[in-house]
Design an enzyme around this catalytic site. Structure first.
Site, PDB file in Angstrom:
ATOM      1  N   GLU A   1       0.827  -1.213   0.000  1.00 17.84           N
ATOM      2  CA  GLU A   1       0.000   0.000   0.000  1.00 17.84           C
ATOM      3  C   GLU A   1       0.859   1.260   0.000  1.00 17.84           C
ATOM      4  OE1 GLU A   1      -2.963  -0.171  -0.621  1.00 17.84           O
ATOM      5  OE2 GLU A   1      -3.770  -2.077   0.115  1.00 17.84           O
TER       6      GLU A   1
ATOM      7  N   ARG B   1       0.829   3.783  -3.260  1.00 20.20           N
ATOM      8  CA  ARG B   1       0.205   5.090  -3.012  1.00 20.20           C
ATOM      9  C   ARG B   1       1.247   6.178  -2.770  1.00 20.20           C
ATOM     10  NH1 ARG B   1      -5.557   3.888  -0.086  1.00 20.20           N
ATOM     11  NH2 ARG B   1      -5.607   1.657  -0.465  1.00 20.20           N
TER      12      ARG B   1
ATOM     13  N   ASP C   1      -5.187  -9.952  -8.146  1.00 10.57           N
ATOM     14  CA  ASP C   1      -5.504  -9.046  -9.256  1.00 10.57           C
ATOM     15  C   ASP C   1      -4.309  -8.358  -9.920  1.00 10.57           C
ATOM     16  OD1 ASP C   1      -5.175  -7.624  -6.858  1.00 10.57           O
ATOM     17  OD2 ASP C   1      -6.991  -6.424  -7.057  1.00 10.57           O
TER      18      ASP C   1
ATOM     19  N   GLU D   1     -11.895   0.739 -10.386  1.00  9.55           N
ATOM     20  CA  GLU D   1     -11.567  -0.188 -11.479  1.00  9.55           C
ATOM     21  C   GLU D   1     -12.435  -0.027 -12.722  1.00  9.55           C
ATOM     22  OE1 GLU D   1     -11.823  -1.056  -8.272  1.00  9.55           O
ATOM     23  OE2 GLU D   1      -9.701  -1.451  -7.847  1.00  9.55           O
TER      24      GLU D   1
HETATM   25  C1  DMJ Z   1      -6.240   0.587  -4.953  1.00  7.16           C
HETATM   26  O1  DMJ Z   1      -5.418   0.747  -3.870  1.00  7.16           O
HETATM   27  C2  DMJ Z   1      -5.513  -0.052  -6.106  1.00  7.16           C
HETATM   28  O2  DMJ Z   1      -6.220   0.152  -7.297  1.00  7.16           O
HETATM   29  C3  DMJ Z   1      -5.301  -1.529  -5.880  1.00  7.16           C
HETATM   30  O3  DMJ Z   1      -4.714  -2.146  -6.981  1.00  7.16           O
HETATM   31  C4  DMJ Z   1      -6.615  -2.205  -5.589  1.00  7.16           C
HETATM   32  N1  DMJ Z   1      -7.339  -1.562  -4.545  1.00  7.16           N
HETATM   33  C5  DMJ Z   1      -7.497  -0.134  -4.568  1.00  7.16           C
HETATM   34  C6  DMJ Z   1      -8.678   0.361  -5.379  1.00  7.16           C
HETATM   35  O4  DMJ Z   1      -9.742  -0.445  -5.397  1.00  7.16           O
END
Ligand code: DMJ
Length: 650
Positions: A277, A281, A410, A545
């Site tokens: 994270e 970010r 994912d 998404e």
């Molecule tokens: C974000 O932090 C990123 O897109 C991550 O890949 C998946 N989760 C969240 C958004 O849904």
């Protein structure tokens, strides 16, 4: 007034006031009870009467909770509910969904700028590595915006129809003030179709107002309670939103945020952060902002956080731990396991590779390349599809048997393709793994729903197919389209358009027009509807998404329906998640426009990703963050595609 309940009489007779001979006839029981009632003192009668009144009031008070619960059930569930008399009541307030689509582990685990309209950011630049980077401070010059303060909304109507005062909360209500999301009647001034990019800018300013007023310098805004939530204590929303402000041309907001980064942001803190994270970010946000602005402040901060995250890779297997204490320089796995999440360890590569390229220090790229090489060789994949967990001691997959394109797996697939693009399409191992995985999706996870034949991506759990699809999977149409744009098979684009339609249907088929977190598709013939939503899955966290994929699909096809779909989604975010005093909130229930049940949380990715992709979708300018020059990380932070002449650290 209701008569005293029958139960009250029974409890009287059990009070032991004496009884005559046993006779169980209805009439006898009625007379007996009446006699006993008459025998009671006035005090006793008043006491019993008060208790009954109290019980009646409690009954009235709990009635709306029960009805709200029932209203929230899907039609099918309601039917079942009314058929079964004594089912336990499901709590009205759902447990807070786990963050970022990476649910808590089971315990123990089983498993450049030419903006078409008016204003915008200055020329975007691709910063190349240079030795001894000095502070260039090329401050933003927005000649058109001129720093003009935009008008704030003055009054809105609540989601329940009551007019809400938008004045800031007084001291007394700051922590508990009841602020409600705006209703459809509360159209913002730019909700006409004429200037959609401006509508996104307005949404951003509204979100930023909430953050600034109630959460400045903290991780996340809690818009309903007009307060904030802390996760890492690093100003997460502010950092995640930096490049969005630049791209949207919000100069004033950008400058105040930059001043905070310069004066307040320090990573020398005794705090545990999640490697993934904070990489996507914070490191991603700082690197991207450095490239857009050329301001070395952001590169310096990126180096600082990047080097502080490196202890995570000190594991027996070199597969990184999930958590790092950036102050102490120590790292550890979660308390209950030595496993890490596969998506987390394989979705930090774009950022660390770029950090190596900019600093000419290979250790960052080396660490993340090692992870990719190991995962490439591991047994336990299903036709290129990876399990969800990997052990930091053994370096092996664990809790095998579940294959999903959703939470915990994912962005592994996303980063295979994007690393290949970032590196100039030379790293064939990444491409091979990506192509194999897409074939694995087609073979094992792709199905069609009934009755309308929507193409969806389900999951496999220990050999069994499950028609479950997370909203997170909606990154896939965009990724497939990006691959096709870069020369991968044309059928990837066909699949992208089919899945895009499905992701749109996940919104449009809900009563609020907003997608739930998870859906299940019907596959049996004769189904009435394609999409089912379980009670616990009805929340919407303002995730990006679907609008992310709409952005890619529109860029590559120029089919305006994708802009229309995005516009509907933005309008519904405004309708159901906008909080009048500032900010947007996640909601618990996308199925009832009257009871959305706000969660009181604005995730940083709403500003970092959702609004950025919406703006780029409407801005309609292929040169604004050109997809031939930039690759977005999984948190929507654009990083440069390396020029073929560029020196590679490895
Ligand atoms: C974000 O932090 C990123 O897109 C991550 O890949 C998946 N989760 C969240 C958004 O849904």
């Amino acid at each position: 007034m209701h008569p005293p309940s029958r139960q009250g009489y029974v409890s009287l007779s059990l009070a032991g006031q004496g009884s005559g001979g046993y006779n169980n006839s209805k009439q006898w029981r009625r007379q007996s009870c009446w006699r006993k009632w008459k025998q009671l003192s006035r005090l006793q009668r008043s006491l019993i009467f008060s208790i009954l009144v109290l019980l009646f009031i409690c009954g009235l008070a709990t009635y709306p909770i029960v009805t709200e619960h029932l209203r929230g059930l899907s039609d099918e569930e309601q039917e079942t509910e009314s058929n079964s008399v004594l089912r336990p009541v499901v709590p009205h307030v759902l447990p807070e969904p786990v963050r970022l689509g990476h649910p808590a582990l089971p315990e123990p685990p089983s498993q450049q700028r030419k903006l078409s309209n008016k204003r915008g950011p200055p020329v975007l630049q691709n910063r190349f590595p240079r030795k001894g980077n000095t502070s260039e401070n090329t401050a933003v010059e927005d000649k058109t915006a001129g720093g003009k303060k935009e008008r704030e909304e003055e009054g809105v109507i609540s989601w329940r129809g009551a007019v809400i005062d938008t004045a800031p909360a007084t001291e007394g209500t700051k922590d508990g003030g009841k602020v409600l999301p705006a209703n459809q009647e509360a159209k913002s001034s730019n909700e006409s179709d004429s200037d959609r990019p401006e509508a996104v800018r307005e949404a951003f300013r509204h979100a930023w107002k909430g953050y600034k007023d109630f959460a400045w310098g903290h991780d996340e805004l809690r818009p309903i309670s007009r307060s904030y939530g802390e996760w890492f204590g690093l100003g997460l929303t502010l950092i995640d939103a930096l490049d969005t402000m630049w791209i949207l041309g919000l100069k004033e907001e950008f400058e105040e945020a930059k001043a905070w980064v310069a004066a307040e942001l320090t990573f020398n803190k005794n705090v545990d952060v999640n490697l993934f994270e904070s990489t996507i970010r914070i490191l991603g946000g700082l690197l991207s902002t450095y490239h857009l602005t050329g301001d070395a402040l952001f590169l310096d901060k990126a180096k600082d956080i990047g080097s502080r995250l490196m202890p995570a890779f000190n594991t027996p297997s070199k597969i990184p731990y999930s958590d790092v204490n950036i102050g102490k320089g120590t790292a550890h796995p979660p308390r209950w396991t030595s496993d890490s999440t596969v998506a987390e360890v394989t979705s930090i590569q774009l950022e660390f590779r770029e950090l190596s390229r900019l600093t000419q220090e290979p250790q960052y790229e080396d660490a993340v390349a090692e992870v990719m090489n190991q995962v490439h060789k591991l047994d336990g994949k299903l036709d290129g599809l990876v399990p969800m967990f990997i052990n930091t001691n053994s370096g092996q997959f664990t809790h095998q048997g579940i294959y999903t394109l959703g939470a915990r797996a994912d962005s592994y697939y996303e980063y295979l393709l994007k690393q290949w693009i970032q590196g100039g399409k030379r790293e064939s191992q990444l491409l091979d793994d990506y192509l194999q995985a897409i074939e694995g999706v087609k073979k094992n996870l792709l199905q069609k729903s009934s009755p309308n034949g929507l193409t969806f991506v389900g999951e496999v759990s220990h050999g069994q197919f499950s028609p479950k699809m997370d909203h997170l999977v909606c990154f896939l149409p965009g990724t497939l389209a990006l691959g096709a744009h870069n020369g991968l098979p044309a059928d990837h684009m066909d699949l992208a358009t089919q899945l895009m339609e499905t992701c749109y249907q996940m919104y449009v088929q809900m009563e609020t027009g907003l997608s739930p977190e998870i859906v299940h598709f019907n596959m049996h013939e004769g189904s009435i509807r394609d999409i089912e939503v379980k009670l616990a899955d009805r929340h919407n966290l303002l995730r990006p998404e679907t609008v992310e994929s709409l952005f890619y699909l529109y860029r590559f096809t120029k089919d305006h329906k994708y802009q229309e779909w995005g516009w509907e989604i933005l309008k519904n975010f405004n309708k159901y998640t906008k909080v009048s005093s500032g900010g947007y909130t996640s909601i618990n229930n996308v199925r009832d426009p009257d009871y959305t049940s706000p969660q009181d949380k604005m995730e940083s990715f709403f500003l970092g990703e959702t609004l950025k992709y919406l703006y780029l979708l409407f801005a309609d300018d292929p040169d604004l963050i050109s997809l031939d020059r930039f690759v977005f990380n999984t948190e929507a932070h654009p990083l440069p595609i390396w020029p073929s002449t560029d020196t590679h650290t490895n």
